[in-house]
Motif scaffolding. Structure first.
Motif, PDB file in Angstrom:
ATOM      1  N   ILE A   1      43.643  52.998  51.312  1.00 34.75           N
ATOM      2  CA  ILE A   1      43.840  53.777  50.080  1.00 34.75           C
ATOM      3  C   ILE A   1      42.543  53.858  49.291  1.00 34.75           C
ATOM      4  O   ILE A   1      42.153  54.921  48.800  1.00 34.75           O
ATOM      5  CB  ILE A   1      44.968  53.150  49.238  1.00 34.75           C
ATOM      6  N   VAL A   2      41.855  52.735  49.205  1.00 34.47           N
ATOM      7  CA  VAL A   2      40.589  52.741  48.465  1.00 34.47           C
ATOM      8  C   VAL A   2      39.603  53.702  49.124  1.00 34.47           C
ATOM      9  O   VAL A   2      38.927  54.483  48.451  1.00 34.47           O
ATOM     10  CB  VAL A   2      40.010  51.317  48.388  1.00 34.47           C
ATOM     11  N   MET A   3      39.555  53.670  50.467  1.00 34.38           N
ATOM     12  CA  MET A   3      38.612  54.571  51.122  1.00 34.38           C
ATOM     13  C   MET A   3      39.037  56.031  50.974  1.00 34.38           C
ATOM     14  O   MET A   3      38.190  56.917  50.832  1.00 34.38           O
ATOM     15  CB  MET A   3      38.454  54.225  52.597  1.00 34.38           C
ATOM     16  N   MET A   4      40.345  56.301  50.970  1.00 35.68           N
ATOM     17  CA  MET A   4      40.802  57.669  50.766  1.00 35.68           C
ATOM     18  C   MET A   4      40.350  58.184  49.401  1.00 35.68           C
ATOM     19  O   MET A   4      39.915  59.330  49.268  1.00 35.68           O
ATOM     20  CB  MET A   4      42.325  57.744  50.879  1.00 35.68           C
ATOM     21  N   ALA A   5      40.428  57.317  48.404  1.00 34.36           N
ATOM     22  CA  ALA A   5      39.959  57.718  47.074  1.00 34.36           C
ATOM     23  C   ALA A   5      38.466  57.997  47.103  1.00 34.36           C
ATOM     24  O   ALA A   5      37.989  58.986  46.527  1.00 34.36           O
ATOM     25  CB  ALA A   5      40.280  56.619  46.064  1.00 34.36           C
ATOM     26  N   ASP A   6      37.723  57.138  47.811  1.00 39.20           N
ATOM     27  CA  ASP A   6      36.273  57.350  47.913  1.00 39.20           C
ATOM     28  C   ASP A   6      35.970  58.688  48.575  1.00 39.20           C
ATOM     29  O   ASP A   6      35.083  59.427  48.144  1.00 39.20           O
ATOM     30  CB  ASP A   6      35.635  56.229  48.738  1.00 39.20           C
ATOM     31  N   ILE A   7      36.724  58.990  49.644  1.00 35.74           N
ATOM     32  CA  ILE A   7      36.471  60.234  50.366  1.00 35.74           C
ATOM     33  C   ILE A   7      36.794  61.439  49.474  1.00 35.74           C
ATOM     34  O   ILE A   7      36.046  62.415  49.423  1.00 35.74           O
ATOM     35  CB  ILE A   7      37.297  60.277  51.674  1.00 35.74           C
ATOM     36  N   THR A   8      37.901  61.344  48.727  1.00 35.84           N
ATOM     37  CA  THR A   8      38.261  62.427  47.824  1.00 35.84           C
ATOM     38  C   THR A   8      37.156  62.652  46.790  1.00 35.84           C
ATOM     39  O   THR A   8      36.747  63.790  46.531  1.00 35.84           O
ATOM     40  CB  THR A   8      39.578  62.093  47.102  1.00 35.84           C
ATOM     41  N   ALA A   9      36.676  61.547  46.243  1.00 34.61           N
ATOM     42  CA  ALA A   9      35.615  61.652  45.233  1.00 34.61           C
ATOM     43  C   ALA A   9      34.363  62.264  45.850  1.00 34.61           C
ATOM     44  O   ALA A   9      33.717  63.130  45.254  1.00 34.61           O
ATOM     45  CB  ALA A   9      35.320  60.275  44.648  1.00 34.61           C
ATOM     46  N   THR A  10      34.036  61.814  47.082  1.00 34.41           N
ATOM     47  CA  THR A  10      32.862  62.365  47.759  1.00 34.41           C
ATOM     48  C   THR A  10      33.032  63.865  47.995  1.00 34.41           C
ATOM     49  O   THR A  10      32.091  64.639  47.812  1.00 34.41           O
ATOM     50  CB  THR A  10      32.650  61.650  49.114  1.00 34.41           C
TER      51      THR A  10
ATOM     52  N   LEU B   1      39.297  55.215  40.417  1.00 35.51           N
ATOM     53  CA  LEU B   1      40.086  54.183  39.736  1.00 35.51           C
ATOM     54  C   LEU B   1      41.537  54.192  40.214  1.00 35.51           C
ATOM     55  O   LEU B   1      42.148  53.137  40.415  1.00 35.51           O
ATOM     56  CB  LEU B   1      40.059  54.414  38.228  1.00 35.51           C
ATOM     57  N   LEU B   2      42.044  55.406  40.429  1.00 36.38           N
ATOM     58  CA  LEU B   2      43.435  55.505  40.875  1.00 36.38           C
ATOM     59  C   LEU B   2      43.602  54.824  42.232  1.00 36.38           C
ATOM     60  O   LEU B   2      44.585  54.129  42.471  1.00 36.38           O
ATOM     61  CB  LEU B   2      43.866  56.977  40.956  1.00 36.38           C
ATOM     62  N   GLY B   3      42.611  55.012  43.115  1.00 40.64           N
ATOM     63  CA  GLY B   3      42.668  54.361  44.427  1.00 40.64           C
ATOM     64  C   GLY B   3      42.834  52.866  44.284  1.00 40.64           C
ATOM     65  O   GLY B   3      43.712  52.249  44.887  1.00 40.64           O
ATOM     66  N   ASN B   4      42.004  52.253  43.437  1.00 40.05           N
ATOM     67  CA  ASN B   4      42.097  50.803  43.241  1.00 40.05           C
ATOM     68  C   ASN B   4      43.428  50.398  42.628  1.00 40.05           C
ATOM     69  O   ASN B   4      44.026  49.411  43.023  1.00 40.05           O
ATOM     70  CB  ASN B   4      40.959  50.327  42.343  1.00 40.05           C
TER      71      ASN B   4
END
Lengths: 281, 585
Positions: free
Chosen positions: B210-219, B274-277
């Motif tokens: 989930i954290v990485m999915m958030a990172d990818i979305t942000a990227t 932040l939402l990912g975390n």
């Protein structure tokens, strides 16, 4: 009772594991082992690390590949059973593992964990939960445990949950792999008592591995001693723990210290006389 | 007695749902609100935007905020607010395409690689490595150049290019849990493979995913904006990146036109991360609490009278521990894990500290060694070595080398990177200032003393090349290399086979007698106590309940807890007799 058909009959079992870092080389971890378990009986498998006792249990469960030999369960050779047949066998063959911290899915509630085997078998949720509630009582956990996650339980309590999961399909044989070795002494005694009580009520057979001869002696009717993948002795518990014929069994027996300073002093001297070690100056 | 009363921990009665936990986390709430607003704004753009985003008014070029254009006008005289509202659509759609593509490809291939065996793993890993080697921004610029400003196409390609990150993560996590006991238990229970993969693997490893999915979305949002900023976008599509680009043209006349889209982009991207975390924390149960809960202490029972007698010989003893209290912060207050513990060991004497997990035996010993974890505080008591008090604050550095330590897990206490010889000689050279040759000679002596015959050979080996028993001998050799007067052994044989245990106990006893050392032995095994100890202190819930000479404790235990523990020992228990129908005969 002794002339009964065995429930589990392991014949000349060999298991090979691929050698680490070697190309197509294999290491034989179990070499021609034959044992049998009768209905309602506990067979203890004892040995030190590398003896192959856990592998034997895993081969029976289909978790380790069988290279040679046969595993007969209720007359049927299951050593090379298909994945589908294995899933059917789940109703009769179950397992409890050693590590109470690794044996429960941390992301599932106890209810989901305990009812999963029944749900897999197509039984309705309501009925499965009802069964789980009965089992919680049987393994002496409060019924509100079902709503909780594994991290809220102690090691002994987790093992009770694992036992409940193994029992829920009313299996005929449970493989117990070092199930008390990670527990405190008093917890260990309670879990063993619980297991023997369940066995008397249900008549389930147990294949019980441990490195601790004291534990094996307390729960087993017959004991198999393994040493480096070979069976060195297989006989009634009294014979093996009181008058063993094999020198390795004797060594194992005498090496484990007893909680009695005076007797331990004598044993130590006797052990050193019989097995002069490398260390003693 | 109640050591393991079957009762669940008295925590919250019912666990709040994941959603509730997310909402009760301030960062979670904030990010959810921000993202909801952005999404709503984008969906409702045709109705809430005050102006057509492409409609230009000449008198509003680079205008400051005014009654017509609330946030001012851009370089072409268009309404910044309306363009912000419409621009959100592009950013969200771009992010959505990337994350869907990356998740579908990354997670499925990651699971296949972890599961389907060596060949597919190798092939997939090669493809992933090759994709990672491609500079994605250059590929995307080429795509724009070749196919024109098609956001969907370029984001689809970017999704493929970024999927190896997810692939690698999922593969590594899945491999690490696929052989866990609960997965095997599920297999034995007949749970079909697909269900195992979802319920027992994917759900357990979802936190980092989930954290990485958030990172990818942000990227994805950043990359999309960057491409627009480079001027690759279409003039007809309103985007935040494009707005920043156009704002740059007039940055001296109207700096605010850069600030608005920049701010919105930053806040959106930050909220995604932040939402990912927050989602991870809300979903993964018990992440906050440690895997194993220890140090939970009930009201400790106080020391019995028997110990006092033994203690009278204390003051002159080599090591004395008096009224030791060790506490850990627990919320606001301090909780004692060791409370008022006293014991003493003289030279030539072996004291056993016995107890079950959570009894405080290891904590007491760590206090003696000065090895308590950072959070721990010694809140009372005194420890003296040969009459001199030892400092109790700070971390271990003040321990004289008159004491040495033999740990429980021999393997994890040797550094896998260095040879046995190096690990033995390094402290000698540093502390005793020996030369390399002297240190080597001394190490050889020690190795043969601890019963290692081929000391020359073992000296050159790495820890993974020796057995557990051998590793423990090496650690004992290290422990005695500084000629300690006190040897502290924490469950030194628990991880070893019984036959090896017998040898190690013999070795420890011989060394202790030969050097007349004081020895403090922590164990849970009464057999080990009977074998090696002269005196024993039984601990429970952070306190010593009974202590005395071994013969007395074993033959006439006074405290009910000691009696119960001795009774729980299976040694001498009756065997089962199958012919009489099972059970104890």
């Amino acid at each position: 009772m002794t002339d009964q058909q065995p429930l589990l009959d392991v014949r000349n079992l060999c298991v090979d594991y691929p050698k680490r870092g070697a190309w197509r080389q294999k290491a034989r971890v179990l070499d021609g082992v034959s044992i049998d378990v009768r209905p309602g009986e506990t067979v203890g498998l004892v040995g030190e690390s590398g003896s192959g006792k856990s592998t034997l249990g895993r081969a029976v469960l289909g978790l380790s590949p069988v290279s040679e030999g046969e595993v007969h369960f209720d007359g049927e050779d299951i050593s090379r059973a298909s994945a589908a047949r294995r899933r059917e066998l789940a109703s009769a063959l179950q397992v409890v593992f050693q590590d109470p911290y690794g044996s429960l899915n941390p992301a599932m509630t106890i209810r989901d964990t305990v009812t999963e085997p029944l749900r897999t078998a197509g039984i309705s949720r309501a009925e499965a939960v009802q069964q789980a509630e009965i089992l919680m009582d049987q393994v002496q956990l409060p019924s509100d445990s079902l709503d909780r996650y594994p991290n809220e339980f102690s090691g002994g309590q987790r093992q009770r949950v694992a036992i409940a999961r193994a029992l829920i399909r009313r299996p005929r044989l449970i493989v117990c792999d070092e199930i008390v070795s990670a527990l405190d002494l008093s917890t260990q005694a309670r879990i063993l008592d619980l297991l023997m009580e369940i066995q008397q009520e249900s008549g389930v057979s147990l294949l019980f591995t441990s490195h601790d001869l004291g534990v094996i002696r307390a729960v087993s009717h017959r004991v198999a001693v393994l040493y480096r993948g070979r069976l060195v002795e297989f006989d009634d518990v009294r014979k093996v723990t009181e008058d063993p014929t094999d020198p390795y069994t004797r060594r194992l027996l005498m090496a484990s210290p007893v909680p009695d300073p005076e007797r331990q002093r004598e044993r130590r001297v006797a052990y050193r006389r019989e097995f002069p070690g490398a260390v003693t100056a | 007695m109640s050591i393991e009363t079957p009762q669940a921990a008295e925590k919250t009665s019912v666990r709040p749902g994941a959603w509730k936990r997310l909402i009760s986390n301030p960062l979670g709430v904030t990010s959810v609100i921000v993202l909801l607003l952005v999404i709503l704004m984008s969906i409702l753009a045709p109705w809430i935007a005050p102006h057509d985003p492409r409609y230009a008014l000449l008198d509003q070029i680079n205008a400051s905020p005014n009654a017509t254009y609330w946030l001012g006008g851009d370089v072409s005289g268009r309404d910044i607010l309306s363009r912000l509202i419409w621009g959100g659509r592009t950013t969200l759609v771009a992010a959505l395409i990337v994350i869907v593509v990356a998740v579908v490809i990354g997670i499925s291939t990651g699971l296949v690689a972890a599961y389907a065996g060596k060949i597919s793993d190798t092939v997939l890993s090669w493809i992933a490595d090759a994709l990672l080697a491609i500079p994605s921004i250059i590929v995307l610029i080429a795509v724009y150049a070749a196919f024109g400003p098609r956001i969907a196409l370029s984001m689809f390609i970017f999704g493929i290019l970024i999927s190896p990150f997810l692939f690698r993560l999922v593969r590594a996590l899945a491999i690490s849990v696929k052989n866990e006991a609960y997965v095997e238990a599920a297999r034995v229970s007949g749970v079909p493979p697909v269900r195992i993969i979802f319920r027992h693997i994917l759900v357990v490893i979802r936190g980092p995913i989930i954290v990485m999915m958030a990172d990818i979305t942000a990227t994805a949002m950043t990359i999309q904006a960057s491409l627009e900023f480079l001027g690759l976008g279409s003039i007809n599509t309103v985007t935040w990146g494009g707005m920043i680009e156009q704002g740059f043209i007039a940055i001296y006349q109207a700096p605010l036109s850069v600030v608005w889209p920049g701010l919105l982009l930053t806040v959106t991207i930050g909220s995604v991360a932040l939402l990912g975390n927050a989602v991870r924390d809300a979903l993964v149960p018990g992440r906050a609490s440690a895997r194993r809960r220890r140090h939970s202490v009930k009201t400790p029972t106080r020391t019995g009278g028997a110990w006092k007698k033994h203690q009278d010989t204390g003051p002159s003893a080599f090591l004395t521990v008096k009224d030791l209290t060790v506490s850990y912060p627990h919320g606001e207050e301090l909780r004692n894990v060791v409370e008022g513990v006293s014991f003493s060991v003289d030279r030539g004497e072996v004291l056993g500290l016995v107890g079950e997990s959570g009894s405080g035996k290891s904590q007491s010993v760590f206090a003696v060694l000065g090895l308590l974890p950072e959070a721990a505080q010694v809140t009372g008591g005194q420890i003296t070595l040969d009459g001199a008090p030892l400092p109790l604050d700070g971390q271990g550095r003040h321990r004289p080398r008159r004491m040495a330590y033999v740990p429980q897990e021999p393997m994890s206490n040797l550094d896998p990177v260095y040879t046995v010889g190096y690990q033995l000689t390094a402290p000698m050279r540093r502390v005793l200032k020996l030369s390399m040759r002297q240190a080597r000679a001394h190490a050889m002596e020690l190795l043969s003393r601890v019963g290692i015959h081929e000391s020359e050979k073992v000296y050159e080996l790495y820890p993974h090349q020796v057995s557990g028993g051998m590793a423990q001998r090496v650690l004992i050799a290290g422990a005695i290399s500084m000629d300690p007067e006190l040897l502290v052994a924490d469950e030194p044989t628990t991880a070893l086979d019984v036959t090896v245990q017998a040898d190690i106990l013999d070795l420890l006893r011989d060394l202790q007698m030969e050097r007349n050392m004081a020895m403090l032995m922590v164990t849970h095994n009464f057999g080990v106590v009977a074998d090696i100890c002269d005196n024993v202190a039984v601990m429970r819930s952070g306190a010593v309940v009974e202590a005395g000479g071994v013969d007395k404790i074993f033959n006439a235990p006074e405290h009910p807890y000691t009696q119960a523990l001795l009774k729980a020992s299976l040694e001498g228990a009756p065997t089962r007799d199958f012919t009489t129908g099972g059970g104890h005969d």
